[in-house]
Design a protein around this motif. Structure first.
Motif, PDB file in Angstrom:
ATOM      1  N   ARG A 115     -13.683   4.356   5.443  1.00  0.00           N
ATOM      2  CA  ARG A 115     -12.380   3.884   4.963  1.00  0.00           C
ATOM      3  C   ARG A 115     -12.538   3.023   3.712  1.00  0.00           C
ATOM      4  O   ARG A 115     -11.680   3.055   2.824  1.00  0.00           O
ATOM      5  N   GLU A 116     -13.617   2.251   3.605  1.00  0.00           N
ATOM      6  CA  GLU A 116     -13.853   1.467   2.396  1.00  0.00           C
ATOM      7  C   GLU A 116     -14.215   2.375   1.230  1.00  0.00           C
ATOM      8  O   GLU A 116     -13.834   2.121   0.080  1.00  0.00           O
ATOM      9  N   LEU A 117     -14.944   3.443   1.512  1.00  0.00           N
ATOM     10  CA  LEU A 117     -15.238   4.417   0.464  1.00  0.00           C
ATOM     11  C   LEU A 117     -13.952   5.061  -0.031  1.00  0.00           C
ATOM     12  O   LEU A 117     -13.778   5.293  -1.229  1.00  0.00           O
ATOM     13  N   ALA A 118     -13.024   5.315   0.882  1.00  0.00           N
ATOM     14  CA  ALA A 118     -11.730   5.881   0.494  1.00  0.00           C
ATOM     15  C   ALA A 118     -10.928   4.912  -0.357  1.00  0.00           C
ATOM     16  O   ALA A 118     -10.265   5.312  -1.317  1.00  0.00           O
ATOM     17  N   ALA A 119     -11.000   3.623  -0.035  1.00  0.00           N
ATOM     18  CA  ALA A 119     -10.236   2.624  -0.788  1.00  0.00           C
ATOM     19  C   ALA A 119     -10.650   2.591  -2.250  1.00  0.00           C
ATOM     20  O   ALA A 119      -9.830   2.378  -3.142  1.00  0.00           O
ATOM     21  N   GLY A 120     -11.929   2.801  -2.514  1.00  0.00           N
ATOM     22  CA  GLY A 120     -12.407   2.754  -3.889  1.00  0.00           C
ATOM     23  C   GLY A 120     -12.461   4.091  -4.587  1.00  0.00           C
ATOM     24  O   GLY A 120     -12.668   4.145  -5.808  1.00  0.00           O
ATOM     25  N   PRO A 144       0.841  -1.197   0.000  1.00  0.00           N
ATOM     26  CA  PRO A 144       0.000   0.000   0.000  1.00  0.00           C
ATOM     27  C   PRO A 144       0.871   1.240   0.000  1.00  0.00           C
ATOM     28  O   PRO A 144       1.926   1.267   0.651  1.00  0.00           O
ATOM     29  N   ALA A 145       0.441   2.250  -0.728  1.00  0.00           N
ATOM     30  CA  ALA A 145       1.248   3.471  -0.845  1.00  0.00           C
ATOM     31  C   ALA A 145       0.530   4.638  -0.161  1.00  0.00           C
ATOM     32  O   ALA A 145       0.522   4.718   1.063  1.00  0.00           O
ATOM     33  N   LEU A 146      -0.113   5.506  -0.931  1.00  0.00           N
ATOM     34  CA  LEU A 146      -0.749   6.685  -0.346  1.00  0.00           C
ATOM     35  C   LEU A 146      -2.100   6.311   0.260  1.00  0.00           C
ATOM     36  O   LEU A 146      -2.957   5.730  -0.405  1.00  0.00           O
ATOM     37  N   TRP A 147      -2.278   6.645   1.536  1.00  0.00           N
ATOM     38  CA  TRP A 147      -3.543   6.413   2.234  1.00  0.00           C
ATOM     39  C   TRP A 147      -4.422   7.651   2.099  1.00  0.00           C
ATOM     40  O   TRP A 147      -3.934   8.788   2.203  1.00  0.00           O
ATOM     41  N   ILE A 148      -5.720   7.421   1.872  1.00  0.00           N
ATOM     42  CA  ILE A 148      -6.664   8.501   1.605  1.00  0.00           C
ATOM     43  C   ILE A 148      -7.775   8.475   2.648  1.00  0.00           C
ATOM     44  O   ILE A 148      -8.194   7.409   3.099  1.00  0.00           O
TER      45      ILE A 148
END
Length: 403
Positions: A355-360, A290-294
């Protein structure tokens, strides 16, 4: 004992660096501390104080992050630390809440970070928005390719002239891939092209460009060569406007005399190198991470700002313990011409944590995969597939700049 959350004044920049050294078990050189002071002077800074002693901190860069179809203001968190004497008192949660409040006031719909420990930030609503590969090339023999490299000339350019030459190529690539930061000339000079004075094994940054003299360049690579046997070509950044241009740059990097390996610490998961390399024993993926976290600080603003690849009308039940305004049910109606996202009382078709919304959000993680993993509840069959079709991007999101 008084534990207050308040802004860190500029006269306390050395306290920030001291606390970072304590938390990360480091001791930076005077040169590096001076660079960090300059960076911190341009960041938003939040501190946790025990009376007058700084015991926790969060700094935030004011970034413009590329998202599908546009860019959004994004708080890039940095220097996050809590003193070991003050852990497990809720200081990080309080500082994060204050940071998100400031994001809302500044019109920043997103927050991002590079995680020092992956286990920490999920509970604050962050998720990996991008992933990356580490790629190694065995350059003891010529690089075997399935396509013909671009025949235009390659030339090395001086670092002082590089920002003006490279930025148009970078901006064109940034518009096509979500997850990239806008750069000014100072950021180019200090964060991309500068050499690490603390690393005696690292040679100076070199910049190679492809294109006819006097014409706009079609691609570039920023790299350095490390000491050792064999010497290693370490690629910091490579951008190309076509596969043949990329092939020419990789071929150049693999042919540098007195070196035996090329290492790119992070490349996109859909890097064309992995397809046009003729021998995957010579070009190997050695790591995926994993790279950039949003984090979506303002869910409606973030969803309506980005572009959409297909029509979708879906009701989302969003759970967000950190930002109450995001916690609720929203009707997302989107198509390639725009989107709306409004509160609704209609039954939820998908229930998901922020967090799941951020992942997608950037198009990197399909929501259907999150449903299969038990992280998203699909109340209406096919709702995840419809949302994924609309979230799709032509290229996978990519962030390589660990600021």
């Amino acid at each position: 004992m008084s534990l207050d959350i308040r802004e860190i004044p500029e006269e306390h920049l050395d306290q920030i660096l001291d606390l970072a050294d304590l938390a990360f078990h480091e001791k930076d050189s005077d040169e590096k501390r001076e660079r960090y002071r300059d960076v911190l002077s341009r960041c938003d800074r939040i501190g946790a104080y025990d009376d007058d002693t700084l015991v926790g901190q969060v700094a935030a860069h004011r970034f413009a992050l590329s998202v599908p179809g546009t860019e959004l203001g994004c708080a890039g968190l940095d220097f996050v630390a809590v003193a070991p004497t003050h852990r497990r008192r809720g200081l990080l949660a309080r500082m994060m809440a204050e940071q998100w409040r400031r994001c809302a006031a500044a019109g920043q719909a997103l927050s991002c970070l590079w995680a020092s420990e992956n286990a920490i930030y999920g509970r604050f609503g962050y998720a990996p928005g991008t992933e990356g590969y580490t790629v190694e090339i065995d350059s003891r023999r010529p690089l075997a390719l399935r396509i013909t490299p671009d025949p235009r000339p390659l030339r090395l350019i001086d670092a002082a002239k590089a920002p003006a030459v490279l930025d148009p190529v970078y901006e064109a690539a940034r518009a096509l891939r979500p997850g990239r930061f806008a750069r000014d000339e100072a950021w180019w000079a200090k964060h991309v092209l500068d050499s690490d004075d603390d690393d005696d094994d690292e040679g100076p940054a070199r910049i190679v460009v492809l294109g006819e003299p006097g014409a706009p360049v079609a691609g570039y690579a920023v790299y350095h060569v490390t000491a050792g046997t064999p010497r290693v070509v370490e690629v910091r950044e490579l951008e190309a406007d076509s596969a043949p241009v990329a092939a020419a740059l990789w071929d150049y990097l693999a042919s540098i005399d007195l070196t035996g390996k090329v290492v790119a610490w992070i490349r996109p998961l859909d890097d064309p190198l992995l397809l046009f390399a003729a021998d995957r024993d010579q070009v190997r993926v050695t790591k995926q991470f994993p790279a950039l976290w949003i984090r979506l600080v303002d869910v409606p603003a973030a969803l309506t700002a980005r572009s959409w690849a297909a029509t979708v009308d879906v009701v989302l039940q969003v759970r967000d313990r950190g930002v109450p305004a995001n916690d609720g049910r929203f009707r997302l109606t989107a198509d390639p011409d725009g989107a709306t996202c409004t509160p609704t009382e209609a039954p939820a078709e998908l229930t998901l944590d922020v967090r799941e919304l951020a992942a997608g959000y950037l198009g990197g993680t399909p929501v259907a995969r999150l449903v299969a993993a038990g992280l998203v509840v699909e109340h209406t069959p096919g709702a995840a597939a419809r949302l994924d079709a609309a979230l799709r991007t032509d290229l996978l999101p990519f962030a390589h700049e660990d600021y």
